[in-house]
Scaffold this active site. Structure first.
Site, PDB file in Angstrom:
ATOM      1  N   CYS A  94       9.364 -22.832  -9.126  1.00  0.00           N
ATOM      2  CA  CYS A  94       9.534 -23.631 -10.201  1.00  0.00           C
ATOM      3  C   CYS A  94      10.813 -23.984 -10.592  1.00  0.00           C
ATOM      4  O   CYS A  94      11.312 -22.914 -10.836  1.00  0.00           O
ATOM      5  CB  CYS A  94       8.588 -23.422 -11.321  1.00  0.00           C
ATOM      6  SG  CYS A  94       6.758 -23.225 -10.679  1.00  0.00           S
ATOM      7  N   ARG A 142      14.151 -24.259  -2.951  1.00  0.00           N
ATOM      8  CA  ARG A 142      13.314 -23.021  -3.646  1.00  0.00           C
ATOM      9  C   ARG A 142      12.060 -23.214  -3.531  1.00  0.00           C
ATOM     10  O   ARG A 142      11.343 -22.202  -3.521  1.00  0.00           O
ATOM     11  CB  ARG A 142      13.917 -22.641  -5.316  1.00  0.00           C
ATOM     12  CG  ARG A 142      15.236 -22.275  -5.438  1.00  0.00           C
ATOM     13  CD  ARG A 142      15.509 -22.513  -6.922  1.00  0.00           C
ATOM     14  NE  ARG A 142      17.147 -22.174  -6.983  1.00  0.00           N
ATOM     15  CZ  ARG A 142      17.358 -21.205  -7.191  1.00  0.00           C
ATOM     16  NH1 ARG A 142      16.672 -20.062  -7.646  1.00  0.00           N
ATOM     17  NH2 ARG A 142      18.618 -20.849  -7.418  1.00  0.00           N
ATOM     18  N   TRP A 185       5.571 -24.760  -8.512  1.00  0.00           N
ATOM     19  CA  TRP A 185       4.460 -24.089  -7.395  1.00  0.00           C
ATOM     20  C   TRP A 185       3.300 -23.781  -8.176  1.00  0.00           C
ATOM     21  O   TRP A 185       3.270 -22.866  -9.121  1.00  0.00           O
ATOM     22  CB  TRP A 185       5.357 -23.008  -6.963  1.00  0.00           C
ATOM     23  CG  TRP A 185       5.241 -23.088  -5.421  1.00  0.00           C
ATOM     24  CD1 TRP A 185       4.449 -23.709  -4.673  1.00  0.00           C
ATOM     25  CD2 TRP A 185       5.955 -22.300  -4.439  1.00  0.00           C
ATOM     26  NE1 TRP A 185       4.498 -23.512  -3.619  1.00  0.00           N
ATOM     27  CE2 TRP A 185       5.992 -22.658  -3.281  1.00  0.00           C
ATOM     28  CE3 TRP A 185       7.380 -21.477  -4.792  1.00  0.00           C
ATOM     29  CZ2 TRP A 185       6.645 -22.073  -2.137  1.00  0.00           C
ATOM     30  CZ3 TRP A 185       7.860 -20.882  -3.417  1.00  0.00           C
ATOM     31  CH2 TRP A 185       7.711 -21.310  -2.310  1.00  0.00           C
ATOM     32  N   ASN A 238       8.075 -22.497 -16.537  1.00  0.00           N
ATOM     33  CA  ASN A 238       7.792 -21.596 -15.593  1.00  0.00           C
ATOM     34  C   ASN A 238       7.240 -20.379 -16.171  1.00  0.00           C
ATOM     35  O   ASN A 238       7.765 -19.642 -17.244  1.00  0.00           O
ATOM     36  CB  ASN A 238       9.211 -21.251 -15.280  1.00  0.00           C
ATOM     37  CG  ASN A 238       9.964 -22.331 -14.348  1.00  0.00           C
ATOM     38  OD1 ASN A 238       9.270 -23.340 -14.124  1.00  0.00           O
ATOM     39  ND2 ASN A 238      11.054 -22.331 -14.211  1.00  0.00           N
ATOM     40  N   GLY A 239       6.386 -19.699 -15.409  1.00  0.00           N
ATOM     41  CA  GLY A 239       5.780 -18.353 -15.976  1.00  0.00           C
ATOM     42  C   GLY A 239       4.123 -18.616 -15.686  1.00  0.00           C
ATOM     43  O   GLY A 239       3.894 -19.692 -15.218  1.00  0.00           O
ATOM     44  N   GLU A 242      11.919   3.705  -0.172  1.00  0.00           N
ATOM     45  CA  GLU A 242      12.811   2.557  -0.704  1.00  0.00           C
ATOM     46  C   GLU A 242      13.936   2.795  -1.637  1.00  0.00           C
ATOM     47  O   GLU A 242      15.073   2.345  -1.427  1.00  0.00           O
ATOM     48  CB  GLU A 242      11.741   1.596  -1.014  1.00  0.00           C
ATOM     49  CG  GLU A 242      12.468   0.273  -1.699  1.00  0.00           C
ATOM     50  CD  GLU A 242      13.453  -0.562  -0.351  1.00  0.00           C
ATOM     51  OE1 GLU A 242      13.053  -0.233   0.737  1.00  0.00           O
ATOM     52  OE2 GLU A 242      14.041  -1.497  -0.759  1.00  0.00           O
ATOM     53  N   LYS A 265      17.683   2.205  -0.707  1.00  0.00           N
ATOM     54  CA  LYS A 265      18.659   1.366  -1.779  1.00  0.00           C
ATOM     55  C   LYS A 265      19.954   2.150  -2.073  1.00  0.00           C
ATOM     56  O   LYS A 265      20.903   1.503  -2.057  1.00  0.00           O
ATOM     57  CB  LYS A 265      17.916   0.940  -3.099  1.00  0.00           C
ATOM     58  CG  LYS A 265      16.932  -0.134  -2.845  1.00  0.00           C
ATOM     59  CD  LYS A 265      17.361  -1.552  -2.579  1.00  0.00           C
ATOM     60  CE  LYS A 265      17.489  -1.887  -1.119  1.00  0.00           C
ATOM     61  NZ  LYS A 265      16.360  -2.280  -0.472  1.00  0.00           N
ATOM     62  N   GLU A 297      22.195   2.672   1.056  1.00  0.00           N
ATOM     63  CA  GLU A 297      22.854   1.621   1.927  1.00  0.00           C
ATOM     64  C   GLU A 297      24.075   0.751   0.837  1.00  0.00           C
ATOM     65  O   GLU A 297      25.078   0.343   1.587  1.00  0.00           O
ATOM     66  CB  GLU A 297      21.763   0.541   2.284  1.00  0.00           C
ATOM     67  CG  GLU A 297      21.265  -0.305   1.334  1.00  0.00           C
ATOM     68  CD  GLU A 297      20.057  -1.329   1.657  1.00  0.00           C
ATOM     69  OE1 GLU A 297      20.388  -1.589   2.875  1.00  0.00           O
ATOM     70  OE2 GLU A 297      19.298  -1.553   0.894  1.00  0.00           O
ATOM     71  N   HIS A 357       7.409  22.244   2.822  1.00  0.00           N
ATOM     72  CA  HIS A 357       7.603  22.396   4.386  1.00  0.00           C
ATOM     73  C   HIS A 357       9.111  22.405   4.818  1.00  0.00           C
ATOM     74  O   HIS A 357       9.379  22.075   5.954  1.00  0.00           O
ATOM     75  CB  HIS A 357       6.554  21.375   4.859  1.00  0.00           C
ATOM     76  CG  HIS A 357       5.289  21.458   4.614  1.00  0.00           C
ATOM     77  ND1 HIS A 357       4.469  22.710   4.773  1.00  0.00           N
ATOM     78  CD2 HIS A 357       4.360  21.010   3.776  1.00  0.00           C
ATOM     79  CE1 HIS A 357       3.228  22.530   4.364  1.00  0.00           C
ATOM     80  NE2 HIS A 357       3.059  21.712   3.590  1.00  0.00           N
ATOM     81  N   LYS A 374      22.898  -9.134   6.698  1.00  0.00           N
ATOM     82  CA  LYS A 374      21.360  -9.460   6.139  1.00  0.00           C
ATOM     83  C   LYS A 374      20.456  -9.676   7.218  1.00  0.00           C
ATOM     84  O   LYS A 374      19.125  -9.500   6.884  1.00  0.00           O
ATOM     85  CB  LYS A 374      21.743 -10.908   5.328  1.00  0.00           C
ATOM     86  CG  LYS A 374      20.613 -11.246   4.313  1.00  0.00           C
ATOM     87  CD  LYS A 374      20.293 -10.243   3.392  1.00  0.00           C
ATOM     88  CE  LYS A 374      19.018 -10.815   2.532  1.00  0.00           C
ATOM     89  NZ  LYS A 374      18.458  -9.300   1.923  1.00  0.00           N
TER      90      LYS A 374
HETATM   91  C1  F6R Z   1      17.487  -3.081   3.280  1.00  0.00           C
HETATM   92  C2  F6R Z   1      17.393  -4.063   4.334  1.00  0.00           C
HETATM   93  C3  F6R Z   1      16.921  -3.889   5.628  1.00  0.00           C
HETATM   94  C4  F6R Z   1      15.808  -4.899   5.884  1.00  0.00           C
HETATM   95  C5  F6R Z   1      15.713  -4.961   7.385  1.00  0.00           C
HETATM   96  C6  F6R Z   1      14.715  -5.766   7.980  1.00  0.00           C
HETATM   97  O1  F6R Z   1      17.846  -3.380   2.013  1.00  0.00           O
HETATM   98  O2  F6R Z   1      17.431  -5.259   3.664  1.00  0.00           O
HETATM   99  O3  F6R Z   1      16.453  -2.651   5.467  1.00  0.00           O
HETATM  100  O4  F6R Z   1      14.705  -4.719   5.232  1.00  0.00           O
HETATM  101  O5  F6R Z   1      16.813  -5.210   8.372  1.00  0.00           O
HETATM  102  O6  F6R Z   1      14.900  -6.965   7.847  1.00  0.00           O
HETATM  103  P1  F6R Z   1      13.972  -8.388   7.713  1.00  0.00           P
HETATM  104  O7  F6R Z   1      13.355  -8.086   6.620  1.00  0.00           O
HETATM  105  O8  F6R Z   1      14.743  -9.665   7.533  1.00  0.00           O
HETATM  106  O9  F6R Z   1      13.269  -8.260   8.952  1.00  0.00           O
END
Ligand code: F6R
Length: 613
Positions: free
Chosen positions: A2, A27, A74, A100-101, A486, A490, A493, A509, A608
């Protein structure tokens, strides 16, 4: 996502609003509208569909004026249609709103207003806000005070703009809860409002960001910022960079920071168009899931890489628990070469933010060859993983630029929850009451995420304490076991600190041997069905001299006594708790990396979109 645009000044508001909305088009949205004050009354043009449709409406029946607001929607409550598109008017027609919300308590408010004789003209939650404002205006209260009184009734997180024909010299805007962007752009004798900077960038670089709990009274000569209690407060004017990419970052230092903070909005958008809160039902039309297919499925295999695979692990718990279908989670790079067992009654669900990850696409191809049903959850619209699937769910989070995935992790958690509910509904394994409860809980998610973000200062303090550690272990169990993976991913990385996620029960273990004062243990222990078990992990770690950082539910005094540091999360329905427990861990990793002076958005060696094997 939105979008909101507003204008007050000497120029014609209509093209400014249309252009501004156009800048937010990428978006995503399903309807659009605007309202402009013309000769003392409000003219509204709105419809389902894209901005071209709105532009055509305006061309057929032009509307000119110097004050106006516009919106791309949306749908969250009510289908995309002209009557549900924003802006919305109250009973008197004097006031319009764009919003929005999610108004979490809109059903209650609608009943209350209905009992007072208000007749609703749309199916939206938004309309209750403008009807409340109208109610107060009709008592002789001015617009700003009427808005303030109305806002007090609202549960949830919101970005709001209001315009009234009775007070044509102002637009009132508000950011309630951590709903994400409301930005005011200052010009020469004209002022702009938007949900996102790109919408107003061609007009001004001088902007004021509203914080959560602030209102703006916007006039031609500038803005007055107030608290929701009515106190006028000083504000900072930011100079936004000329570079459109840098400008998009807005008030944040890094995209990752911005994207973490966008989660209230991205989670709202994730739900948008998919949930009928009144009927208590989920709709995922692009998945092409028929009752026949739902009943025929014997197994779901979720395949993905990295963060997306962690989302899939949460999905396993959700789909098994809610829909009672067996689920396996397979890392895509393993699945593709293992000659997996897939037949026409197996669904392979690929999760991918980019939709272009080589291993995930190869796993999808393998499924196609074996004759399985192929679904995907993707963020990038039009990507390969979306195109080749038999059905898909789009994440609807908007582009994610920071390499470390944040909002594209929490969105699929909610998508998987909705998928589980839909599957269960079609298979007939949920009672009406249970289904309604699960669906109603979805409305809470954005605001719960906002509460996590409100506690950022505490997370920053923990980050400061941990910024120099060399290793860290994350423990979780049940639905929050993937949260441990996760959280650790985070941290490693973007901060380059060695971090491991572990199922908490596996601790004894082996990994327990590592615990000492130099190895902090992050224990994810919200009040979910695994809480007691997690608690004993804290005791075990403490008994070995470990430093414990707990992610715990607000009010948990026992954990507060045992843990060295606590990252608090609000009480959350347990099946949605991975959304809230991960947010402090995202912020923790972000602040540690930022304190270490690292390139948070582009960590070394990472891309990315991993389009090679
Ligand atoms: C970690 C990260 C990666 C992606 C992975 C899959 O923060 O971004 O581990 O999750 O490379 O990427 P996608 O989701 O684009 O398939």
């Amino acid at each position: 996502m939105c979008g909101i645009v507003g204008y007050i000044g000497p120029r014609d508001a209509t093209p400014i609003i249309l252009n501004g909305l156009k800048r937010l088009e990428y978006r995503g949205y399903d309807s659009a509208g605007l309202a402009v004050l013309t000769n003392g009354h409000l003219e509204i043009r709105r419809d389902a569909g894209k901005l071209d449709r709105l532009a055509a409406l305006v061309a057929e029946d032009p509307v000119e004026g110097h004050v106006g607001i516009g919106h791309t929607r949306w749908a969250t409550h009510g289908e995309p249609s002209a009557r549900n598109a924003h802006p919305h008017q109250g009973a008197t027609g004097a006031v319009v709103i764009a919003h929005n919300g999610i108004v979490e308590n809109y059903l209650e408010l609608r009943d209350e207003l209905g009992a007072e004789g208000v007749e609703f003209k749309s199916d939206t939650d938004t309309e209750v806000i403008v009807q409340l404002v109208d109610r107060y205006l009709s008592l002789g209260i001015g617009l700003v005070e009427a808005a303030r009184k109305s806002f007090r009734h609202l549960k949830g997180a919101h970005g709001i703009v209001l315009l009234s024909a009775t007070e044509p010299d102002k637009i009132v805007a508000a950011r309630i809860g951590n709903a994400g962007g409301v930005v005011v752009g200052l010009g020469e004798g004209e002022t702009f409002i938007a949900s996102d900077i790109p919408a107003i960038l061609e007009h001004t670089r001088q902007v004021v960001f509203l914080e959560s709990g602030q209102m703006a009274v916007v006039g031609r000569q500038g803005v007055e910022v107030q608290t929701l209690e009515g106190k006028t407060i000083p504000f900072e004017v930011h100079n936004v960079a000329w570079d459109p990419v840098a400008a998009e970052k807005g008030e944040y230092r890094h995209f990752m920071d911005k994207e973490i903070h966008e989660q209230v909005r991205s989670l709202t958008d994730t739900i948008a168009g998919r949930v009928d809160f009144e009927a208590g039902r989920v709709r995922l039309p692009q998945l092409n899931l028929t009752r026949d297919l739902a009943c025929r499925i014997q197994k779901v295999i979720i395949t993905a890489c990295g963060t997306a695979a962690h989302a899939g692990m949460v999905g396993k718990v959700l789909i098994e628990r809610i829909a009672r279908v067996p689920v396996e989670v397979d890392i895509a790079s393993e699945f593709r070469y293992r000659d997996p067992i897939v037949d026409e009654n197996t669904v392979v669900l690929a999760i991918s933010q980019s939709g272009e990850t080589a291993d995930t696409l190869a796993a999808m191809e393998e499924t196609r060859l074996k004759g399985g049903v192929l679904w995907s959850i993707v963020n990038a619209i039009g990507s390969q993983a979306m195109r080749i699937a038999d059905g898909y769910i789009s994440m609807q989070t908007g582009p994610e630029i920071g390499v470390a995935s944040t909002k594209a992790y929490t969105a699929p958690l909610v998508d998987l929850y909705m998928l589980a509910v839909l599957l269960a509904d079609l298979r007939g394994v949920l009672s009406d009451k249970e289904r309604r409860r699960l669906v109603a809980d979805l409305a809470l998610v954005p605001d719960l995420a906002g509460h996590c973000l409100d506690r950022e200062a505490e997370v920053e303090r923990v980050a400061f304490a941990l910024k120099d550690v060399k290793h860290c272990i994350y423990l979780g169990r049940g639905i929050n076991m993937p949260t441990a993976y996760e959280g650790a991913l985070k941290l490693k990385e973007i901060s380059y600190i060695h971090a491991e996620g572990y199922p908490a029960g596996e601790m004894k273990h082996g990994p327990i041997a590592l615990i000492d004062r130099d190895m902090p243990v992050v224990v994810i222990a919200p009040r979910d069905p695994w809480y007691e078990k997690m608690f004993s992990q804290i005791e075990q770690a403490k008994a070995r001299g470990g430093i414990v950082v707990a992610v715990a539910t607000e009010g948990d005094e026992t954990i507060a006594k045992f843990a060295d540091q606590v990252l608090w999360v609000p009480p959350t329905p347990w099946m949605l708790s991975p959304v809230t427990t991960v947010i402090p861990l995202q912020m923790l990793a972000y602040h540690i990396a930022a304190l270490r002076g690292l390139d948070v958005d582009q960590p070394r060696n990472l891309a990315k979109s991993v389009t090679v094997e």
